[in-house]
Design a protein around this motif. Structure first.
Motif, short mmCIF file in Angstrom:
data_model
loop_
_atom_site.label_atom_id
_atom_site.label_comp_id
_atom_site.label_asym_id
_atom_site.label_seq_id
_atom_site.Cartn_x
_atom_site.Cartn_y
_atom_site.Cartn_z
N LEU A 199 -32.33 15.93 -8.89
CA LEU A 199 -31.95 17.35 -8.93
C LEU A 199 -31.47 17.68 -10.34
CD1 LEU A 199 -31.85 19.55 -6.69
CD2 LEU A 199 -29.45 18.90 -6.31
N THR A 200 -31.85 18.85 -10.82
CA THR A 200 -31.38 19.31 -12.12
C THR A 200 -30.76 20.71 -11.97
OG1 THR A 200 -33.52 20.29 -12.68
CG2 THR A 200 -33.16 18.01 -13.36
N GLU A 201 -30.32 21.26 -13.09
CA GLU A 201 -29.64 22.56 -13.16
C GLU A 201 -28.21 22.41 -12.61
OE1 GLU A 201 -30.77 25.21 -14.71
OE2 GLU A 201 -32.81 24.52 -15.01
N ASN A 230 -25.72 24.27 -11.86
CA ASN A 230 -25.18 25.06 -10.74
C ASN A 230 -25.87 24.75 -9.41
OD1 ASN A 230 -23.36 26.18 -12.48
ND2 ASN A 230 -24.51 28.07 -12.81
N ALA A 231 -27.12 24.31 -9.47
CA ALA A 231 -27.80 23.87 -8.24
C ALA A 231 -27.15 22.56 -7.76
CB ALA A 231 -29.29 23.66 -8.49
N TYR A 272 -25.19 21.76 -4.17
CA TYR A 272 -25.56 20.65 -3.29
C TYR A 272 -24.31 19.86 -2.87
CZ TYR A 272 -27.42 16.45 -1.33
OH TYR A 272 -27.66 15.41 -0.47
N PHE A 273 -23.53 19.44 -3.84
CA PHE A 273 -22.39 18.56 -3.52
C PHE A 273 -21.24 19.31 -2.85
CE2 PHE A 273 -24.51 15.81 -6.68
CZ PHE A 273 -24.61 14.66 -5.90
N ALA A 274 -21.07 20.58 -3.16
CA ALA A 274 -19.95 21.34 -2.58
C ALA A 274 -20.24 21.81 -1.16
CB ALA A 274 -19.62 22.54 -3.47
N ASP A 275 -21.51 21.79 -0.77
CA ASP A 275 -21.88 22.28 0.57
C ASP A 275 -21.10 21.51 1.64
OD1 ASP A 275 -23.21 23.94 2.28
OD2 ASP A 275 -25.08 22.81 2.27
N ARG A 299 -21.60 33.86 4.73
CA ARG A 299 -22.85 34.17 4.04
C ARG A 299 -22.64 35.08 2.83
NH1 ARG A 299 -27.38 37.83 7.09
NH2 ARG A 299 -28.88 38.01 5.38
N PHE A 300 -21.81 36.10 2.96
CA PHE A 300 -21.60 37.01 1.84
C PHE A 300 -20.82 36.32 0.71
CE2 PHE A 300 -19.53 40.58 -0.42
CZ PHE A 300 -20.67 41.24 -0.82
N ARG A 317 -20.85 33.17 0.03
CA ARG A 317 -21.79 32.24 -0.64
C ARG A 317 -22.65 32.99 -1.65
NH1 ARG A 317 -22.46 27.22 2.73
NH2 ARG A 317 -24.34 26.68 1.60
N ALA A 318 -23.07 34.20 -1.26
CA ALA A 318 -23.88 35.01 -2.20
C ALA A 318 -23.04 35.43 -3.40
CB ALA A 318 -24.44 36.22 -1.47
N LEU A 375 -22.92 32.61 -5.80
CA LEU A 375 -24.17 32.57 -6.58
C LEU A 375 -24.23 33.70 -7.60
CD1 LEU A 375 -26.83 31.58 -3.91
CD2 LEU A 375 -25.85 30.15 -5.71
N MET A 391 -22.41 32.56 -10.49
CA MET A 391 -23.09 31.44 -11.14
C MET A 391 -24.32 31.90 -11.93
SD MET A 391 -22.81 28.44 -8.29
CE MET A 391 -22.01 26.97 -8.94
#
Lengths: 204, 204
Positions: free
Chosen positions: A64-66, A68-69, A73-76, A85-86, A88-89, A92, A95
């Protein structure tokens, strides 16, 4: 063990290290010197075609790269990434603001001063990056004047993403001391459990 | 009804329109002309402090900006955003690649040619953006040579994000015809259900 390819002085790489330390996830840090072209070798490009760090490789070979991606992944599933949901958006949103508006100005100014040693031929670009960086930090200041953190009144990976280059903005001659809300927020991030300093040797 | 503030010729705004059309989510499109400074008025900045489009406002007054954050919000829970944690991170990986590496080159070249009408004083920057854009598209080509879409062998919002400016790259003098996998993928995106063309009048 999880492998992290990175540079301890890169803010983007520091984001990943800070999160892994705060989540107590073990990893092996593999230093990559971009100034020596180590992210552009055939071996590195075979693994990571975009030739950028940070990059992670899992034990099973997935990659995995980037920055913020990788943070997402790890913070999920942890308190550092909201479930709503809101929210989380909103994480992003900040970010993408960081990667599109903040990093290209704040981190670029720092790169010109710290890595390139402020050559005269880059002075015009440097001044442009400093002005843009101050605009980006003013956007943060407006938000933090009414909010303790970026999303949901608590520390999340949106804070980690924006903190990385903001807290070393002075290395790019961007003075954040007039921004009182940003300064208060920086102190709040530093006070988080398991905080580690950028550039320090890894603890795990 | 949901309000979308945008410009029909902006790739970032088109991403949002394409997704909403494909998900059959009703919305009102509010045209914002950035060249006339309409995203920098006091009224717009009061709602959206970063002064950028696309931006959305929900019926209850909540707001969201950054095209790719908006895509993640609306695609959540639909087939266009995977449920698997690693695949979700891969979607974000390509979206951050899009905003950090692809858009600043491919969209900037188009902006200089289409909006600024290729003034001589921008020619050096234009040539740099074209060269960087071709590098970004080469990264996509390598991935698409072995994969039908960007993540999980199916159409996701990662494809929408990268499609937006890639399919009009020629408007920035970036010729994608030598990239056979990218060209095949563009045709596959155009063939998706409820696809709409960029710049067209809204259908809902």
């Amino acid at each position: 063990m999880l492998k992290v390819f990175g540079d301890h002085n890169s803010g983007n790489c520091f984001k990943v290290r800070l999160l892994l330390e705060q989540l107590a996830i073990p990893y092996t840090w593999i230093p990559v010197d971009i100034l020596k072209g180590e992210s552009r070798t055939p071996e590195f490009l075979a693994k990571f075609p975009n030739g950028q760090i940070p990059a992670v490789e899992f034990v099973d070979g997935r990659r995995l790269t980037e920055s913020n991606a990788i943070l997402n992944y790890f913070a999920d599933g942890t308190p550092l990434l909201p479930e709503d949901r809101f929210e989380r958006a909103q994480v992003l949103q900040w970010m993408f603001f960081e990667q599109y508006t903040h990093e290209p100005s704040v981190a670029s100014a720092r790169y010109i001063v710290r890595y390139l040693k402020r050559p005269p031929e880059h002075e015009k670009v440097l001044q442009k990056r400093i002005a843009e960086g101050l605009e980006a930090i003013a956007v943060m200041e407006r938000h933090l004047t009414n909010n303790q953190y970026f999303v949901g009144s608590r520390y999340t990976i949106a804070d980690i993403a924006l903190y990385a280059y903001t807290h070393v903005a002075h290395e790019g001659l961007i003075d954040i001391s007039p921004f009182s809300a940003v300064s208060r927020w920086i102190a709040a991030v530093k006070a988080q459990p398991r905080y580690v300093e950028m550039g320090a040797a890894q603890s795990s």
